[in-house]
Design a protein around this motif. Structure first.
Motif, mmCIF file in Angstrom:
data_model
loop_
_atom_site.group_PDB
_atom_site.id
_atom_site.type_symbol
_atom_site.label_atom_id
_atom_site.label_comp_id
_atom_site.label_asym_id
_atom_site.label_seq_id
_atom_site.Cartn_x
_atom_site.Cartn_y
_atom_site.Cartn_z
ATOM 1 N N VAL A 12 -4.250 -5.189 -4.569
ATOM 2 C CA VAL A 12 -2.854 -4.750 -4.441
ATOM 3 C C VAL A 12 -2.059 -5.878 -5.055
ATOM 4 O O VAL A 12 -2.367 -7.045 -4.814
ATOM 5 N N SER A 13 -1.033 -5.564 -5.831
ATOM 6 C CA SER A 13 -0.427 -6.656 -6.579
ATOM 7 C C SER A 13 1.042 -6.428 -6.889
ATOM 8 O O SER A 13 1.493 -5.293 -7.045
ATOM 9 N N THR A 14 1.762 -7.551 -7.002
ATOM 10 C CA THR A 14 3.116 -7.498 -7.548
ATOM 11 C C THR A 14 3.059 -7.640 -9.076
ATOM 12 O O THR A 14 4.083 -7.792 -9.709
ATOM 13 N N GLY A 15 1.874 -7.638 -9.636
ATOM 14 C CA GLY A 15 1.741 -7.554 -11.095
ATOM 15 C C GLY A 15 0.766 -8.525 -11.723
ATOM 16 O O GLY A 15 -0.061 -8.135 -12.540
ATOM 17 N N GLY A 35 -17.675 -5.944 -17.131
ATOM 18 C CA GLY A 35 -18.282 -4.618 -17.045
ATOM 19 C C GLY A 35 -18.123 -3.947 -15.692
ATOM 20 O O GLY A 35 -18.846 -3.010 -15.372
ATOM 21 N N MET A 36 -17.180 -4.420 -14.873
ATOM 22 C CA MET A 36 -16.888 -3.748 -13.597
ATOM 23 C C MET A 36 -15.647 -2.866 -13.797
ATOM 24 O O MET A 36 -14.903 -3.029 -14.761
ATOM 25 N N THR A 37 -15.437 -1.944 -12.855
ATOM 26 C CA THR A 37 -14.271 -1.060 -12.966
ATOM 27 C C THR A 37 -13.112 -1.619 -12.140
ATOM 28 O O THR A 37 -13.246 -1.775 -10.925
ATOM 29 N N PRO A 38 -11.971 -1.923 -12.778
ATOM 30 C CA PRO A 38 -10.825 -2.412 -12.015
ATOM 31 C C PRO A 38 -9.957 -1.275 -11.470
ATOM 32 O O PRO A 38 -9.604 -0.358 -12.211
ATOM 33 N N VAL A 39 -9.631 -1.340 -10.198
ATOM 34 C CA VAL A 39 -8.730 -0.360 -9.571
ATOM 35 C C VAL A 39 -7.545 -1.132 -9.008
ATOM 36 O O VAL A 39 -7.716 -2.073 -8.224
ATOM 37 N N ILE A 40 -6.358 -0.711 -9.404
ATOM 38 C CA ILE A 40 -5.160 -1.488 -9.102
ATOM 39 C C ILE A 40 -4.141 -0.670 -8.321
ATOM 40 O O ILE A 40 -3.861 0.473 -8.683
ATOM 41 N N PHE A 41 -3.601 -1.273 -7.276
ATOM 42 C CA PHE A 41 -2.556 -0.628 -6.478
ATOM 43 C C PHE A 41 -1.255 -1.407 -6.665
ATOM 44 O O PHE A 41 -1.204 -2.604 -6.368
ATOM 45 N N LEU A 42 -0.225 -0.731 -7.138
ATOM 46 C CA LEU A 42 1.048 -1.409 -7.423
ATOM 47 C C LEU A 42 2.193 -0.752 -6.669
ATOM 48 O O LEU A 42 2.187 0.471 -6.460
ATOM 49 N N PRO A 43 3.201 -1.548 -6.273
ATOM 50 C CA PRO A 43 4.406 -0.940 -5.694
ATOM 51 C C PRO A 43 5.200 -0.236 -6.794
ATOM 52 O O PRO A 43 5.715 -0.884 -7.699
ATOM 53 N N HIS A 44 5.267 1.063 -6.740
ATOM 54 C CA HIS A 44 5.891 1.844 -7.807
ATOM 55 C C HIS A 44 7.341 1.405 -8.043
ATOM 56 O O HIS A 44 8.127 1.328 -7.104
ATOM 57 N N LEU A 53 -2.894 2.660 -9.970
ATOM 58 C CA LEU A 53 -2.275 3.569 -9.013
ATOM 59 C C LEU A 53 -0.941 2.969 -8.567
ATOM 60 O O LEU A 53 -0.905 1.879 -7.996
ATOM 61 N N GLN A 54 0.129 3.666 -8.863
ATOM 62 C CA GLN A 54 1.453 3.191 -8.459
ATOM 63 C C GLN A 54 1.822 3.908 -7.158
ATOM 64 O O GLN A 54 2.058 5.110 -7.162
ATOM 65 N N ILE A 55 1.874 3.160 -6.080
ATOM 66 C CA ILE A 55 2.063 3.763 -4.767
ATOM 67 C C ILE A 55 3.537 3.632 -4.354
ATOM 68 O O ILE A 55 4.163 2.591 -4.593
ATOM 69 N N ASP A 115 3.557 -5.179 0.856
ATOM 70 C CA ASP A 115 2.968 -5.415 2.188
ATOM 71 C C ASP A 115 2.368 -4.128 2.759
ATOM 72 O O ASP A 115 1.284 -4.147 3.342
ATOM 73 N N GLU A 116 3.091 -3.035 2.586
ATOM 74 C CA GLU A 116 2.619 -1.747 3.120
ATOM 75 C C GLU A 116 1.332 -1.306 2.423
ATOM 76 O O GLU A 116 0.389 -0.830 3.065
ATOM 77 N N ILE A 117 1.302 -1.475 1.110
ATOM 78 C CA ILE A 117 0.110 -1.039 0.366
ATOM 79 C C ILE A 117 -1.085 -1.923 0.722
ATOM 80 O O ILE A 117 -2.205 -1.439 0.913
ATOM 81 N N LEU A 118 -0.831 -3.236 0.856
ATOM 82 C CA LEU A 118 -1.937 -4.145 1.179
ATOM 83 C C LEU A 118 -2.516 -3.799 2.556
ATOM 84 O O LEU A 118 -3.743 -3.782 2.739
ATOM 85 N N ALA A 119 -1.654 -3.502 3.508
ATOM 86 C CA ALA A 119 -2.133 -3.142 4.855
ATOM 87 C C ALA A 119 -3.033 -1.911 4.752
ATOM 88 O O ALA A 119 -4.108 -1.847 5.367
#
Ligand code: F0G
Length: 433
Positions: free
Chosen positions: A142-145, A159-168, A187-189, A194-198
């Motif tokens: 989860v990231s601020t960027g 060679g791994m797959t990155p999955v990213i959660f961002l505050p939209h 994924l822009q949530i 803080d909410e996404i990380l939780a």
């Protein structure tokens, strides 16, 4: 002398193998750290060895993190490391910024010179190497960027797959663009960091994801080498102060750990004082530092320095220990102070992203209050590259930058672009020659 994961909570201190996939202590839920029981190093020959490695072309020696691998021996022998030649970031004298802060001299350690443009690369080389060692196929954050940009690059390189959660809607385009370019599932949530990380912390296992946020203690092992490299570059002269922005507080924690370990191993004989700077609208650590009763998260954090728009920082228990042990301070600065400091860093020919500029804004306050002496030897860490957030820059210089509350930010050091017709006379007139 194997490495182990150890609960940071002083009343627990349980130890676990480094091969276990845990982010918090399974017994008490405390933070974890990587611990090397019985680690001893002979400072003089080790310092020489680290210097000699700069002559080598081996990838792990060219890395400004793995060059110092004796300080982070958590991988088994022969395990591959994922490196993009991170670290090796410049220490730059900045007389103009020093004068602005009321100091005789100021040095910036510019982590924006990293492969993806932020200090996250120092940590991600370790986090990604640990993920590979564990045989993980999908990594996430989860990231601020900046973490997402870095993780995307290192995961893809390995060679791994990155999955990213961002505050939209709340990360800069530079950072979002990097995640896309490095091939992350992005994924822009519709929630804040803080909410996404939780949410993601709770569901990571169910989602089949290995988490590479900074509560992953292997990340912090890499980030601590920022201090090792800084001291190596200064021929081991310890500065009086190290100044760093505070968001999720991984960096402050990592710096403190690295410096303590160097002291305990006999590489340095004292600690620099840590100054952690937060943005006024996202300053829970500042509040806690000044009123120790209980840690209160900020529910709706705000700042234009979106990298540090964090109200519930995960690593605060580690960071408070490091600040206290170093005799340090925590302070907060306004949007105007950040914006002006950022422009001054730009005028030095250096430049940085908004969060990084909180360091200079904070220093100006500390010298004005007499907490930092004019003659002090100070290293401020610039955490991200100037091009991470060009939109902010354009708005500031053209007088269009507004605080999250809608108040105008003055373009104190504004530098407007000038539009002219394609006419040599008009251009000559503007150049006044
Ligand atoms: N500066 C920059 C440029 C950052 O990207 C961050 C954090 C910080 C400072 C704060 O560092 O969290 O260790 O206290 N960025 C994270 C991210 C949260 O997701 O990229 P911290």
């Amino acid at each position: 002398m194997p490495a182990q994961l150890r609960c940071f909570n002083s009343t627990c201190r349980k130890a676990f193998p480094t091969t276990e996939v845990i982010y918090n202590c399974p017994v008490c839920d405390g933070l974890l750290e990587v611990d090397y029981p019985g680690l001893t190093l002979d400072p003089a020959p080790t310092k020489r060895l680290w210097r000699e490695r700069r002559m080598s072309n081996a990838p792990e020696d060219l890395s400004g993190v793995w060059r110092y691998r004796e300080m982070l021996p958590f991988l088994d022998d022969g395990d591959g490391v994922v490196t993009l030649r991170e670290g090796n970031t410049a220490l730059l004298d900045a007389p103009r910024a020093a004068a602005y802060a009321g100091l005789e001299r100021l040095t910036f350690k510019h982590q924006g010179y990293n492969p993806t443009g932020s200090f996250k690369d120092n940590g991600m080389t370790c986090g990604a190497s640990q993920a590979l060692r564990l045989g993980r196929k999908r990594v996430a954050c989860v990231s601020t960027g900046n973490t997402s940009a870095s993780m995307a690059a290192y995961a893809s390189a390995a060679g791994m797959t990155p999955v990213i959660f961002l505050p939209h809607g709340n990360i800069s385009y530079g950072k979002l663009a990097q995640a896309l370019e490095y091939g992350a599932l992005t994924l822009q949530i519709e929630a804040n960091f803080d909410e996404i990380l939780a949410l993601v912390r709770t569901h990571a296992d169910a989602f089949g994801l290995y988490l590479l946020n900074s509560m992953n203690p292997f990340r912090l092992e890499g980030q601590k080498t920022i201090m090792v490299e800084m001291l190596d570059q200064r021929d081991w002269r310890v500065p009086d102060w190290v100044v760093v922005p505070g968001g999720n507080l991984g960096n402050s924690s990592a710096f403190g750990k690295g410096l303590r370990e160097l002291r305990d191993l006999g590489f340095i004989d004292r600690l620099p004082r840590l100054a952690v700077v937060q943005a006024e609208g996202s300053a829970p650590f500042y509040e806690y530092f000044h009123d120790r009763s209980e840690f209160r998260a900020v529910r709706a954090p705000e700042t234009l320095a979106t990298a540090i728009r964090i109200g519930d920082p995960v690593s605060w228990p580690k960071a408070i220990r490091e600040v206290d042990e170093s005799g340090g301070v925590v302070l907060k600065v306004s949007e105007q102070e950040i914006a002006d400091a950022k422009a001054v860093i730009g005028q030095c020919g250096i430049g940085c992203e908004p969060a990084s500029a909180s360091t200079l804004a904070g220093l100006k306050k500390l010298t004005a209050a007499g907490q930092v002496a004019k003659s002090a030897d100070v290293v401020a860490v610039l955490t991200g590259h100037v091009l991470k957030d060009p939109d902010y820059i354009y708005r500031y210089h053209t007088g269009q930058l507004k605080t999250p509350g809608g108040a105008s930010i003055s373009a104190t050091f504004g530098n407007q672009p000038v539009v002219l017709p394609n006419d040599p006379e008009r251009i000559r007139a503007r150049l006044a020659i």
